[in-house]
Design a protein around this motif. Sequence first.
Motif, mmCIF file in Angstrom:
data_model
loop_
_atom_site.group_PDB
_atom_site.id
_atom_site.type_symbol
_atom_site.label_atom_id
_atom_site.label_comp_id
_atom_site.label_asym_id
_atom_site.label_seq_id
_atom_site.Cartn_x
_atom_site.Cartn_y
_atom_site.Cartn_z
ATOM 1 N N ASP A 27 0.847 -1.302 -0.261
ATOM 2 C CA ASP A 27 0.001 0.094 -0.045
ATOM 3 C C ASP A 27 1.184 1.221 0.095
ATOM 4 O OD1 ASP A 27 1.075 0.161 2.405
ATOM 5 O OD2 ASP A 27 -0.831 -0.870 3.286
ATOM 6 N N ALA A 44 7.698 -0.564 -9.118
ATOM 7 C CA ALA A 44 6.313 -1.357 -9.236
ATOM 8 C C ALA A 44 6.258 -2.656 -9.622
ATOM 9 C CB ALA A 44 5.254 -0.469 -9.934
ATOM 10 N N ALA A 71 5.446 6.599 -5.739
ATOM 11 C CA ALA A 71 4.303 5.437 -5.955
ATOM 12 C C ALA A 71 2.922 5.938 -6.359
ATOM 13 C CB ALA A 71 4.378 4.873 -4.295
ATOM 14 N N ARG A 75 0.840 4.413 -9.488
ATOM 15 C CA ARG A 75 -0.249 4.085 -9.360
ATOM 16 C C ARG A 75 -1.213 4.607 -10.392
ATOM 17 N NH1 ARG A 75 -1.653 -0.083 -5.834
ATOM 18 N NH2 ARG A 75 -0.642 -0.216 -4.014
ATOM 19 N N GLU A 79 -1.304 -0.312 -13.667
ATOM 20 C CA GLU A 79 -1.940 -1.508 -12.951
ATOM 21 C C GLU A 79 -0.948 -2.150 -11.977
ATOM 22 O OE1 GLU A 79 -4.906 -4.977 -13.525
ATOM 23 O OE2 GLU A 79 -5.214 -3.387 -14.802
ATOM 24 N N VAL A 80 -0.860 -1.619 -10.802
ATOM 25 C CA VAL A 80 0.016 -2.144 -9.797
ATOM 26 C C VAL A 80 -0.428 -2.946 -8.843
ATOM 27 C CG1 VAL A 80 1.739 -1.070 -7.880
ATOM 28 C CG2 VAL A 80 1.145 0.228 -9.909
#
Length: 207
Positions: A27, A44, A71, A75, A79-80
């Motif tokens: 996250d 990623a 990050a 995102r 598509e991580v």
Amino acid sequence: MSAYEHEVKALLSAAGVPVPRGVVVDDLDFGRAGELTEPLVLKAFGPGLVHKSDVGAVALGLSRKDLAGAAAGMRARLEVAGFLVEEQAEAGVELIVGLVRDPGFGPVLLTGLGGVWTEALRDTALRLCPISEEDARRMLASLRGSSILYGSRGAPPVDVDAVVKLLMTVGGPGGLWERLELGEFELNPVIAGPSGVIAVDARHLPA
Ligand code: ADP
Ligand code: MG
């Protein structure tokens, strides 16, 4: 066998291949990166992210406070499934080390000048496994660009013994080539410096 970079690195690291220290974060809470030494690299990972730098899934030279923003940017575009945060290795000579399983010849070790120029340089050497230490040294010496390894234009020589040791770990007696479950894989790049080598990227090749 297909797996994400950090999973392949965990297997290789357990087998004695040096890889950067890193943590996996799923996250935007990067607290666990606190144990890593800056500068950091953010990567990623996700089902569609194969050539990560081509799609902007690798950010180099980050401090801890840059992570969340970098990050979030990834995102927003990609598509991580999660992120690998790892320590950034010092610059050096980038090599490729690969293991391919030829249907006729069997396991073959590949090495050459790597990084982003692998395809353009086409400067690689191949040997059937298992290789001897002498084979490993000859493979390196046979590269057209081998002078880069032995010190040229004021740059220090790289730790050739450490490169040889890595080649033996992969392709030598009892090496990773014997582990059929690892399939075919590629370390690109392995960064070789004056005091060691480190595999900063690793992936399985699709069967
Ligand atoms: P990909 O090959 O999927 O595009 P890499 O993981 O190889 O992604 O990263 C792209 C480039 O970023 C590498 O070729 C290397 O030059 C650099 N790099 C990646 N990880 C590190 C690291 N931990 N330390 C230093 N450089 C790195
Ligand atoms: Mg790579």
